[in-house]
Each structure stands twice: as structure tokens, then as C-alpha cells.
Design an enzyme around this catalytic site. Structure first.
Site, mmCIF file in Angstrom:
data_model
loop_
_atom_site.group_PDB
_atom_site.id
_atom_site.type_symbol
_atom_site.label_atom_id
_atom_site.label_comp_id
_atom_site.label_asym_id
_atom_site.label_seq_id
_atom_site.Cartn_x
_atom_site.Cartn_y
_atom_site.Cartn_z
ATOM 1 N N PHE A 192 0.647 -1.088 0.124
ATOM 2 C CA PHE A 192 0.096 -0.009 -0.090
ATOM 3 C C PHE A 192 0.946 1.171 0.099
ATOM 4 O O PHE A 192 1.849 1.411 0.811
ATOM 5 C CB PHE A 192 -0.980 -0.096 1.293
ATOM 6 C CG PHE A 192 -1.641 1.070 1.503
ATOM 7 C CD1 PHE A 192 -3.130 1.241 0.782
ATOM 8 C CD2 PHE A 192 -1.442 2.010 2.254
ATOM 9 C CE1 PHE A 192 -3.836 2.265 1.097
ATOM 10 C CE2 PHE A 192 -2.356 3.012 2.680
ATOM 11 C CZ PHE A 192 -3.610 2.991 2.152
ATOM 12 N N GLU B 272 4.050 10.126 1.364
ATOM 13 C CA GLU B 272 5.461 10.433 0.844
ATOM 14 C C GLU B 272 6.353 11.194 1.409
ATOM 15 O O GLU B 272 5.872 11.662 2.896
ATOM 16 C CB GLU B 272 4.603 11.455 -0.482
ATOM 17 C CG GLU B 272 3.678 10.851 -1.359
ATOM 18 C CD GLU B 272 3.207 11.532 -2.553
ATOM 19 O OE1 GLU B 272 3.081 12.859 -2.382
ATOM 20 O OE2 GLU B 272 2.360 11.039 -3.382
ATOM 21 N N PRO B 273 7.315 11.894 1.004
ATOM 22 C CA PRO B 273 8.042 12.856 1.896
ATOM 23 C C PRO B 273 7.565 13.769 2.257
ATOM 24 O O PRO B 273 7.816 14.345 3.509
ATOM 25 C CB PRO B 273 9.179 13.081 0.812
ATOM 26 C CG PRO B 273 9.353 11.981 -0.279
ATOM 27 C CD PRO B 273 7.976 11.575 -0.150
ATOM 28 N N ILE C 131 7.320 2.665 2.457
ATOM 29 C CA ILE C 131 6.406 1.657 1.849
ATOM 30 C C ILE C 131 6.509 0.003 2.385
ATOM 31 O O ILE C 131 7.532 -0.244 2.065
ATOM 32 C CB ILE C 131 6.325 1.541 0.380
ATOM 33 C CG1 ILE C 131 5.934 3.244 0.051
ATOM 34 C CG2 ILE C 131 5.295 0.887 0.073
ATOM 35 C CD1 ILE C 131 4.843 3.824 0.843
ATOM 36 N N GLU D 29 -0.075 3.677 10.060
ATOM 37 C CA GLU D 29 -1.563 3.816 9.646
ATOM 38 C C GLU D 29 -2.345 4.741 10.467
ATOM 39 O O GLU D 29 -3.507 4.378 10.883
ATOM 40 C CB GLU D 29 -1.973 2.307 9.925
ATOM 41 C CG GLU D 29 -1.500 1.321 9.131
ATOM 42 C CD GLU D 29 -2.178 -0.164 8.856
ATOM 43 O OE1 GLU D 29 -3.646 -0.273 8.862
ATOM 44 O OE2 GLU D 29 -1.657 -0.924 8.272
HETATM 45 N N1 COS Z 1 -14.061 6.379 5.010
HETATM 46 C C1 COS Z 1 -14.659 6.741 3.815
HETATM 47 N N2 COS Z 1 -14.379 8.045 3.344
HETATM 48 C C2 COS Z 1 -13.451 8.957 4.247
HETATM 49 C C3 COS Z 1 -13.353 8.427 5.402
HETATM 50 C C4 COS Z 1 -13.276 7.157 5.828
HETATM 51 N N3 COS Z 1 -12.900 6.569 6.924
HETATM 52 N N4 COS Z 1 -12.581 9.395 5.902
HETATM 53 C C5 COS Z 1 -12.714 10.517 5.296
HETATM 54 N N5 COS Z 1 -13.526 10.259 4.265
HETATM 55 C C6 COS Z 1 -13.663 11.050 2.877
HETATM 56 C C7 COS Z 1 -14.462 12.280 3.670
HETATM 57 O O1 COS Z 1 -15.821 11.679 3.787
HETATM 58 C C8 COS Z 1 -14.297 13.178 2.623
HETATM 59 O O2 COS Z 1 -15.135 13.199 1.364
HETATM 60 P P1 COS Z 1 -16.084 14.345 0.956
HETATM 61 O O3 COS Z 1 -15.160 15.465 0.415
HETATM 62 O O4 COS Z 1 -16.946 13.858 -0.210
HETATM 63 O O5 COS Z 1 -17.051 14.651 2.054
HETATM 64 C C9 COS Z 1 -12.625 13.059 2.074
HETATM 65 O O6 COS Z 1 -12.672 11.599 2.383
HETATM 66 C C10 COS Z 1 -11.870 13.944 2.737
HETATM 67 O O7 COS Z 1 -11.846 13.555 4.187
HETATM 68 P P2 COS Z 1 -11.496 14.793 5.266
HETATM 69 O O8 COS Z 1 -12.010 16.159 4.748
HETATM 70 O O9 COS Z 1 -11.699 14.201 6.443
HETATM 71 O O10 COS Z 1 -9.690 14.650 4.932
HETATM 72 P P3 COS Z 1 -8.461 15.473 5.547
HETATM 73 O O11 COS Z 1 -7.628 15.841 4.484
HETATM 74 O O12 COS Z 1 -9.005 16.347 6.730
HETATM 75 O O13 COS Z 1 -7.773 14.206 6.312
HETATM 76 C C11 COS Z 1 -7.201 12.843 8.016
HETATM 77 C C12 COS Z 1 -8.257 13.404 7.389
HETATM 78 C C13 COS Z 1 -6.055 13.594 8.784
HETATM 79 C C14 COS Z 1 -7.944 12.004 9.062
HETATM 80 C C15 COS Z 1 -6.545 11.838 7.066
HETATM 81 O O14 COS Z 1 -5.574 12.731 6.102
HETATM 82 C C16 COS Z 1 -5.613 10.713 7.756
HETATM 83 O O15 COS Z 1 -6.084 9.627 7.979
HETATM 84 N N6 COS Z 1 -4.401 10.756 7.835
HETATM 85 C C17 COS Z 1 -3.601 9.665 8.206
HETATM 86 C C18 COS Z 1 -2.865 9.161 6.791
HETATM 87 C C19 COS Z 1 -2.473 7.682 7.559
HETATM 88 O O16 COS Z 1 -3.034 6.995 8.228
HETATM 89 N N7 COS Z 1 -1.383 7.350 7.056
HETATM 90 C C20 COS Z 1 -0.639 6.015 6.997
HETATM 91 C C21 COS Z 1 -0.176 5.651 5.777
HETATM 92 S S1 COS Z 1 -0.489 3.927 5.892
HETATM 93 S S2 COS Z 1 1.122 3.040 6.869
#
Ligand code: COS
Length: 386
Positions: A122, A126-127, A156, A368
Site C-alpha cells: 500500500f 510521501e516525503p 512503504i 496507519e
Molecule cells: N471512509 C470513507 N471516506 C472517508 C473516510 C473514511 N474513513 N474518512 C474521510 N473520508 C472522506 C471524507 O468523507 C471526505 O469526502 P467528501 O469530501 O466527499 O466529504 C474525504 O474523504 C476527505 O476527508 P477529510 O476532509 O476528513 O480529509 P482530511 O484531509 O481532513 O484528512 C485525516 C483526514 C487527517 C484523518 C487523513 O488524512 C488521515 O487519516 N491521515 C493519516 C494517513 C495515514 O494513516 N497514513 C498512514 C499511511 S499507511 S502506513
């Protein structure tokens, strides 16, 4: 989707025995050599571990989320690198295809994922885009029937083992709605890997950069076939992933507790086993109570997860997943810290598993979605409610 109860009990007992008899004895080898032995990987494939969550119709075992968390609890009772070998296949690497993929994408990729022939990984971070995932910069420009990808993905997991990536890139304008999820085979020309990251713990797990320079991917490889849905796919995938990290945290906490209780029974000071001292008992008791609280939460959220369609997101369930990730990953950090404390100086020496787990579990609060991301999701959900 679920495996019938009787087959599941058998599977769980097999996994418990595999962890106890094959993986725990191989932990020191793993720590020393920084790799999972090939014969163990083969056993994992033979046991069907790569396909635990792939539906039976595609050759997998088809566990429900409630069943998956139980298996991950057991796998949490050993070094995390073992689970990591197939963790992206049953989790964040393949779930996007399972949840949002077209029938053709499912039919093409899921059977290979289930057999372990194809390792999926997955690629979101990114940087310059970690917690702020919606700010990712990797570009995907349409050129005829293909997209041309340029950018770098960081940290990754399983990239060096991967045959394909679920990879988020920008096909449209800024923000979440400009992001699409692609299936990118790792042998696509223009895709290369960075050097292996050197980490604090979790030896045997593999992470590195994925660099794309004019990497051409068929437009048909957009998950679900519709551009602009990739951020939502990624968030849905992470919801399930975060719950499973919570389950792993509980399993690891239970192993650390076992190690600590054993040490407390055997180690003598002031003429008796240190476990007879109430200050030692207090540390063990706090850890046990927190572990049971976390595990109850995980099982409750898993049931709620199973009660909704897999590809549909539910804000209440997402909020509860974040509560589980927040609580369980912080909990195992405290349990590991107390585990070292119960062991005294011996807990700082790498002959004892607690020293290794202390370093290994630190990552659980970061990947995550950090603890702070979980707080953000919970806080936002509360403020949205009446
Ligand atoms: N399921 C489905 N859709 C989702 C969702 C979920 N759990 N969470 C958010 N969305 C959707 C929102 O509904 C929104 O859609 P609409 O614009 O149509 O309403 C869209 O995604 C954007 O959501 P949001 O405005 O909440 O995004 P943000 O940029 O504010 O980001 C966080 C929210 C910070 C929570 C998110 O960027 C995040 O989880 N960051 C961490 C990333 C992560 O876990 N990285 C690890 C990498 S893998 S090891």
C-alpha cells in the site's frame, strides 16, 4: 462473509500452534539476521495465511473482521515481522481492490493475492505528505489509454517483496477529491525502489521508498475504474487496517505480560520471587486490566464492522476504530514499558524478548495513522454529532 465456526476454531488453533512452535523459537534468528527464513514463508503460504481475508470465491479463506482480529491477536504474540510478510496481502495492500475494485480487477488480482503468488503493498505516504495524506504530490497525467506517474512514496511496507502496489496518485486538482488509487505492478518500467530503511525495531520487516519516473500504467488500473475516488478507498482500507493493528497490539501486550509474569515468578530478590512483592503485582495488574479493556473494545468494533457492507464507510464505526487504535497502541506502549520495569536491568538486555518488544511496539502508535490522527478523527466525529 465469514468462515464457518468449526473451521475457524481449527484455523485459530493451527495459528496458535504455528506461533508457539515455529515463530517464537525463530525470533532470535529474525533479530540477528533481519529476515524471515524462507521455509517459514513457505509454511505461511501452505497454511493459506496470505489469503485469510480474500473471499472463498477468489481462492481465499474469507474471514470476517471479527475472525480476522482474533487471528491477528494470536500473530501479535510474536515478533511483528512474521505477520508483516503477508500482512499487506490480507490488509492494506489488497483491501482496496476487494472493497472498490471492478469485477475484472478482483478476478485478475485476488486469486494471486490469496495464494501468495502476488505480494501487494500500500503506497500512500510521501516525503511531504504523511499525516496530511490528502496533500500527496505524486502526479498521474492522462496520456491516451495510460496514466504517466511521477513521484516518490516513502516508508512503504513490503515494497521490496511486492509484485504490485495499491498506489495513490493525483489525477485531478488539489485535495482529497483529486486523488485516484492505482494498481501498479512493481515491474513497470520507470518504477524503482530506494534503499532499505534502517528502523528502531521490527527487524525483519521491509520498508523503502518507491520512486516513479514516467511510469506508464493503463487507465484501466484505477481501482473501481473511476478517477477521484482514491482517497476514500485509502481511508476505508485504513479503517480496517487500524482495527487490526489494535488487535495486534492486544496480542503483543498479552505476550509481554506472559513474559513478565514468568520472570516475576522465577527471579528472586530479598529471598523470594519478585512476583510476591505487591509493587510488582501492581504493574502486572495494571497491564492486565488495560489489555482486557482494549481487547473488549476491539471485538466490539469488529462486530460493528461486520454489521455493515464491507465497502461502505460508516462515520460512527470509523470513530470507534480510531478509539481502538488510539487506546490499544498506547496501551501496549505502557505494557511494554512496565514489562521492562518488571525485568529490571535484564529488561534492557536483548537476551529478553521484552527489550525487543519495547522497540517493536513503538511503531504501532505511528503507522496507519498516528495517535494524533486518531484523536483528530474522534474529535471531529464528536463535534459533528448533535
Ligand atoms: N471512509 C470513507 N471516506 C472517508 C473516510 C473514511 N474513513 N474518512 C474521510 N473520508 C472522506 C471524507 O468523507 C471526505 O469526502 P467528501 O469530501 O466527499 O466529504 C474525504 O474523504 C476527505 O476527508 P477529510 O476532509 O476528513 O480529509 P482530511 O484531509 O481532513 O484528512 C485525516 C483526514 C487527517 C484523518 C487523513 O488524512 C488521515 O487519516 N491521515 C493519516 C494517513 C495515514 O494513516 N497514513 C498512514 C499511511 S499507511 S502506513
Amino acid at each position: 462473509m465469514a468462515l464457518d465456526a468449526e473451521s475457524f476454531e481449527l484455523l485459530l488453533a493451527t495459528v496458535q500452534r504455528f506461533v508457539r512452535e515455529r515463530l517464537v523459537p525463530a525470533e532470535n534468528h529474525l533479530e540477528e539476521h533481519d529476515e524471515v527464513p524462507a521455509d517459514i514463508v513457505k509454511d505461511m503460504k501452505d497454511m493459506g495465511l496470505f489469503g485469510l481475508t480474500v473471499p472463498e470465491e477468489y481462492g481465499g479463506i474469507g474471514l470476517s473482521v471479527s475472525q480476522e482480529v482474533q487471528v491477528n491477536y494470536e500473530l501479535g504474540r510474536t515478533a511483528p515481522a512474521f505477520r508483516s510478510v503477508f500482512g499487506t496481502n490480507i490488509g492494506i495492500g489488497s483491501q482496496g481492490i476487494l472493497m472498490d475494485g471492478t469485477p475484472e480487477q478482483k478476478a485478475l488480482y485476488l486469486p494471486q493475492v490469496a495464494s501468495g503468488e502476488l505480494v501487494m503493498s500500500f503506497a500512500l505516504t510521501e516525503p511531504d505528505a504523511g499525516t496530511d495524506a490528502a496533500a500527496l504530490k505524486t502526479r498521474a497525467e492522462l496520456d491516451g489509454e495510460h496514466y504517466v506517474l511521477n513521484g516518490t512514496k516513502r516508508f512503504i511496507t513490503n515494497a521490496p517483496r511486492a509484485g504490485a502496489f495499491t498506489l495513490m496518485a493525483r489525477t485531478g486538482g488539489p485535495g482529497a477529491s483529486g486523488i485516484s488509487a492505482f494498481i501498479v505492478p512493481s515491474n513497470t518500467p520507470g518504477l524503482k525502489l530506494g534503499k532499505k530503511d534502517k528502523k528502531m525495531g521490527q527487524r525483519g520487516t521491509m520498508t523503502c521508498d518507491v520512486i516513479m519516473e514516467n511510469t506508464r500504467v493503463p487507465a484501466a488500473n484505477i481501482i473501481g475504474g473511476v478517477p477521484g475516488e482514491g482517497f476514500k478507498t485509502a481511508m476505508k482500507v485504513l479503517d480496517r487496517g487500524r482495527l487490526n493493528i489494535s488487535a495486534v497490539s492486544c496480542g503483543t501486550a498479552s505476550r509481554i505480560l506472559d513474559e513478565s509474569a514468568r520472570y516475576a515468578r522465577e527471579r528472586k530478590q530479598f529471598g523470594k520471587a519478585i512476583g510476591e512483592f505487591q509493587l510488582i503485582q501492581a504493574m502486572l495488574a495494571d497491564s492486565q486490566a488495560e489489555l482486557l479493556a482494549g481487547w473488549s473494545l476491539v471485538q466490539d468494533v469488529a462486530k460493528r464492522f461486520d454489521a455493515k457492507p464491507a465497502h461502505v464507510s460508516d462515520a460512527d464505526v470509523s470513530m470507534r476504530v480510531s478509539c481502538a487504535k488510539l487506546f490499544c497502541t498506547e496501551m501496549v506502549g505502557r505494557v511494554a514499558d512496565r514489562g521492562v520495569q518488571v525485568h529490571g536491568g535484564a529488561g534492557y538486555i536483548n537476551e529478553y524478548p521484552v527489550e525487543r518488544f519495547y522497540r517493536d511496539v513503538r511503531l504501532l502508535r505511528l503507522y496507519e495513522g498516528t495517535t494524533q490522527v486518531q484523536q483528530l478523527i474522534i474529535g471531529r466525529a464528536l463535534l459533528r454529532q448533535d
